[in-house]
Enzyme design. Structure first.
Site, mmCIF file in Angstrom:
data_model
loop_
_atom_site.group_PDB
_atom_site.id
_atom_site.type_symbol
_atom_site.label_atom_id
_atom_site.label_comp_id
_atom_site.label_asym_id
_atom_site.label_seq_id
_atom_site.Cartn_x
_atom_site.Cartn_y
_atom_site.Cartn_z
ATOM 1 N N SER A 45 0.804 -1.221 0.000
ATOM 2 C CA SER A 45 0.000 0.000 0.000
ATOM 3 C C SER A 45 0.840 1.276 0.000
ATOM 4 O O SER A 45 0.308 2.355 -0.205
ATOM 5 C CB SER A 45 -0.951 0.006 1.196
ATOM 6 N N LYS A 80 -6.738 3.713 8.294
ATOM 7 C CA LYS A 80 -5.835 4.673 7.659
ATOM 8 C C LYS A 80 -6.443 6.077 7.628
ATOM 9 O O LYS A 80 -5.749 7.070 7.856
ATOM 10 C CB LYS A 80 -5.507 4.204 6.245
#
Length: 786
Positions: free
Chosen positions: A693, A736
């Site tokens: 990511s 996140k």
């Protein structure tokens, strides 16, 4: 006391004159009445001197009872106001200096005032004479009192027949009341109350009441004594018969010293509500026990096994509270937010209301530390009115911890599942298995494999523990497991559980949790109230952002507790002023909590080209990471540091390859790699990092470096990249996003295919954030580079 009738001024007798000033002798633990003789042991120096001087004078003294017999040297206020004038009949001095004194009461006296305290009390007194009283009511009271006293003499061994005859011959009502009261087994305070009653009729009523109560107690005691005697006789007879039976059985070789124990066990087996298979095993073991001598080692093993069988809740369960509104109220009281989990519990209750024999669900709460996984299980139990038990599986490596040991082993016990069920005394508790992701394995077996049967609704109706060795129905138990991460849970075990994710909290959610739950709890635990300590919203947010950096609220609670301790110390030192924690007061948080622990570093770190802010998922929630890139003279070198995993290194290589292939379109010198070395570093080098990511952040960091354009300091990003320039979706979006919001990020770049994940985010989390959804890497450059 001894009664000696004394004529009062009759012909041929001498009337004793009582002066109006008398030496006062304090009396402990007893009361002297008029006309009665009382032996007294005199030992106090003041009292000895008083008696000595009285013997040299007219021998008339005042005798007054003191309030407490514990006081060695009483003051005037510790003596009753009413006593008796007495005549010292005789005094004998003992070898140790004490005196044996015999006094006879004369008349009641009231102490007007004390005129001397040393060497002994002298007081002015007033003589209280009984009034001449007669009439039918008085005669009735006298007759009833004498009849009751006769009954008391029959029941009380300390009351003699001579005393009874003397009482029956007394005609004066006042003297009758006094002598009966003096011989009752009552405390000195009640005797003093009788002494203080001047009215003869009232005194007779009082003594009659006390005597009636005494007779009632004596009759009850006599009844109890009779019953006890009968029981003892019966017990002795039974004991004699049993001893005869034992002797007979001993002659026949049939010794049975533990029949009562076996009988009790048999009754427990019959009342335990065991299923047929368990009942057969219990009966078989009980039969073995009857043929086994108690001194045998096997006897203790078999007895312990039977105790476990009868104590298990085979048929005992608690009634579920299926009121959905009540359950929702309880869940909302104990936990803020967590709507997804609450919704699942309420759905279970709704179905349970419609289908009574529904099997218990197997839930798995997954989330970072401090978000309320364990306490949520306790709230569910409270909402459903079920018992709650919990075991921690962290570090468990022995399969026998779950299934138990076989009975062949010394000290064998059932596993922790059966132990937990027995502890709750219910076959349908809420059973929490904490830290299921931290189970280990070694040569002693695999505990996670043993849990497969426990957590499978199709199998756990006949769970077999190695020790019990009989199927036990766990299908009514509601199992809840907790974990921080799913990756370490074996796939077969994960497949048996319904996973409910509990992500971290936003700053606003933490603020509400602190106000509704943490602050009231800590105020209570530190002996404070909101009248002594108050938190404003601004300092709470300052604590959340500057003193903690976590997904949960555990450290936030510690910091609040630190403030409470500091205020409690000030209160204990005598400072009673209310403390209001607010940010406009200079250095208040610094005084309580010390220097700031965390600083917003996004703006500083991204003010130079080559630094990009990424979003990462960790087992403790989301976090931001910085990707730094720099170049130096060299030839085609690529260095990657910061404890990067293989997948993360490959993302960096893919980003560099894409930039080299699109250098012209990106405005970068095409041969930049021919004369430069590239170094990519991800700070916090002590922490291992991996995953795809961060690919988009590495791409932007390199592009920023090579175009000499800094990345916007309010932008963070996450996404996997490909060599074709595509942005692929990643996981952990909610964590996140929360991490970005905590760090002060305003714009978050996400893969287009992750747009659906924002539906799980509350509106207050998304408020103030701008989301950019991208499909290609070229779109990121336009957004991120200023």
């Amino acid at each position: 006391m001894i009664f000696v009738p004394r004529s009062k001024g009759e012909k041929g007798t001498e009337k004793i004159f009582i002066p109006n000033r008398l030496p006062i002798l304090p009396l402990r633990g007893t009361v002297l009445f008029p006309e009665l003789i009382l032996p007294i042991m005199v030992g106090r120096k003041k009292s000895v001197k008083l008696i000595d001087e009285a013997m040299e004078g007219d021998r008339i003294i005042g005798v007054v009872t003191q309030h407490s017999s514990e006081v060695e040297e009483p003051d005037a206020h510790e003596l009753y106001d009413i006593g008796v004038a007495a005549h010292v009949v005789r005094m004998v001095r003992e070898m140790d200096g004490t005196q044996r004194v015999i006094v006879q009461g004369l008349e009641r006296i009231r102490i007007s005032r004390y005129t001397q305290k040393d060497p002994y009390f002298i007081a002015e007194v007033k003589v209280l004479l009984d009034e001449e009283t007669s009439g039918v009511e008085i005669d009735a009271l006298i007759m009833n009192l004498k009849n009751l006293f006769q009954r008391a003499v029959e029941l009380a061994p300390h009351l003699t027949v001579d005393l009874k005859n003397m009482v029956l011959n007394i005609k004066d009502p006042g003297i009758l009341a006094d002598i009966v009261a003096s011989n009752l087994n009552i405390n000195p305070t009640e005797k003093q109350e009788v002494l203080e009653i001047e009215n003869v009729k009232t005194r007779l009523d009082k003594v009659h009441h006390l005597l009636a109560r005494e007779v009632q107690i004596l009759e009850l005691g006599d009844k109890i004594q009779t019953q006890v005697k009968e029981d003892i006789d019966k017990t002795q007879r039974e004991y004699y018969l049993r001893e005869q039976m034992k002797a007979i059985k001993k002659e026949l070789g049939e010794i049975d010293d533990h029949s009562s124990e076996l009988k009790e066990l048999k009754e427990k087996v019959e009342s335990a509500g065991m299923p047929e298979e368990a009942r057969k095993a219990a009966d078989k073991e009980l039969d073995r026990l009857t043929k086994m001598p108690p001194a045998s080692a096997e006897y203790t093993v078999a007895r312990t096994y039977l105790d476990w069988l009868v104590d298990l809740p085979w048929a005992k369960s608690t009634d579920d509270n299926l009121d959905i509104d009540h359950a929702q109220k309880i869940l909302n009281e104990d936990h803020y937010d967590l709507e997804k989990v609450k919704k699942r519990i309420l759905e279970y209750l709704a179905v349970r209301k419609l289908k009574k024999d529904m099997k218990g669900p197997i839930l798995c709460f997954v989330g970072p530390p401090g978000v309320g996984k364990t306490s949520l299980g306790m709230s569910i139990a409270r909402a459903m009115d079920r018992k709650f038990t919990r075991i921690s599986l962290g570090g468990v490596r022995d399969e026998a911890e779950i299934r138990g040991h076989r009975r062949t082993y010394v000290g064998a016990l059932p596993g922790r599942i059966i132990q937990g069920v027995k502890k709750t005394a219910s076959n349908n508790p809420i059973f929490m298995l904490d830290e299921v992701d931290k189970i280990g394995t070694d040569f002693r077996g695999d505990p996670s494999s043993a849990l497969l049967e426990v957590l499978d609704p199709e199998q756990n109706f006949s769970f077999s523990d190695h020790y019990i060795d009989i199927p036990f129905d766990l299908s009514k138990v509601m199992f809840i497991t907790t974990a921080n991460i799913l990756e370490t849970i074996p796939p077969a075990l994960k497949d048996r559980m319904e996973v409910l994710e509990l992500p971290g909290y936003s700053d606003d959610e933490k603020l509400m949790i602190a106000k509704q739950h943490l602050i009231p709890k800590q105020l209570s635990e530190h002996g404070l109230s909101d009248e002594l300590l108050e938190f404003k919203d601004e300092p709470l947010l300052a604590i959340i952002n500057s003193y903690t950096r976590e997904a949960g609220v555990r450290n936030l609670e510690r910091e609040i507790a630190a403030v409470c301790r500091a205020v409690a110390k000030e209160v204990a030192e005598g400072k009673q002023e209310k403390v209001t924690v607010q940010t406009d007061k200079t250095d208040m948080l610094h005084r309580f909590l010390g220097p700031v622990k965390f600083f917003p570093e996004v703006a500083e770190r991204t003010s130079h080209p080559g630094v990009a802010t990424g979003l990462a998922w960790t087992p403790t929630g989301g976090d931001i990471i910085f990707v730094e890139a720099t170049k130096m003279n060299g030839e085609k070198g690529l260095s990657l540091t910061g404890q990067l995993g293989e997948v993360m290194k490959e993302s960096a290589q893919a980003a560099l390859s894409y930039i080299r292939s699109k250098a012209k379109d990106l405005g970068i010198e095409e041969n930049f790699y021919q004369k430069n070395d590239i170094h990519i570093h991800v700070p916090a080098g002590a922490i291992p990092k991996d995953g795809p990511s961060a690919g988009i952040a590495m791409f932007i960091a390199l592009t920023s470096l090579l175009t000499n354009k800094p990345v916007r300091n309010d932008v963070a990003m996450t996404g996997e990249i490909t060599l074709r320039g595509l942005i692929l979706p990643v996981g952990g979006i909610k964590e996140k996003v929360l991490a970005g919001k905590r760090a002060g990020i305003k714009t978050i770049i996400l893969p287009k295919k992750n747009e659906k994940d924002l539906e799980e985010l509350a509106d207050h989390v998304k408020e103030g954030l701008e989301f950019k959804f991208v499909q290609r890497m070229d779109e990121v450059v336009k957004i991120a580079l200023s």
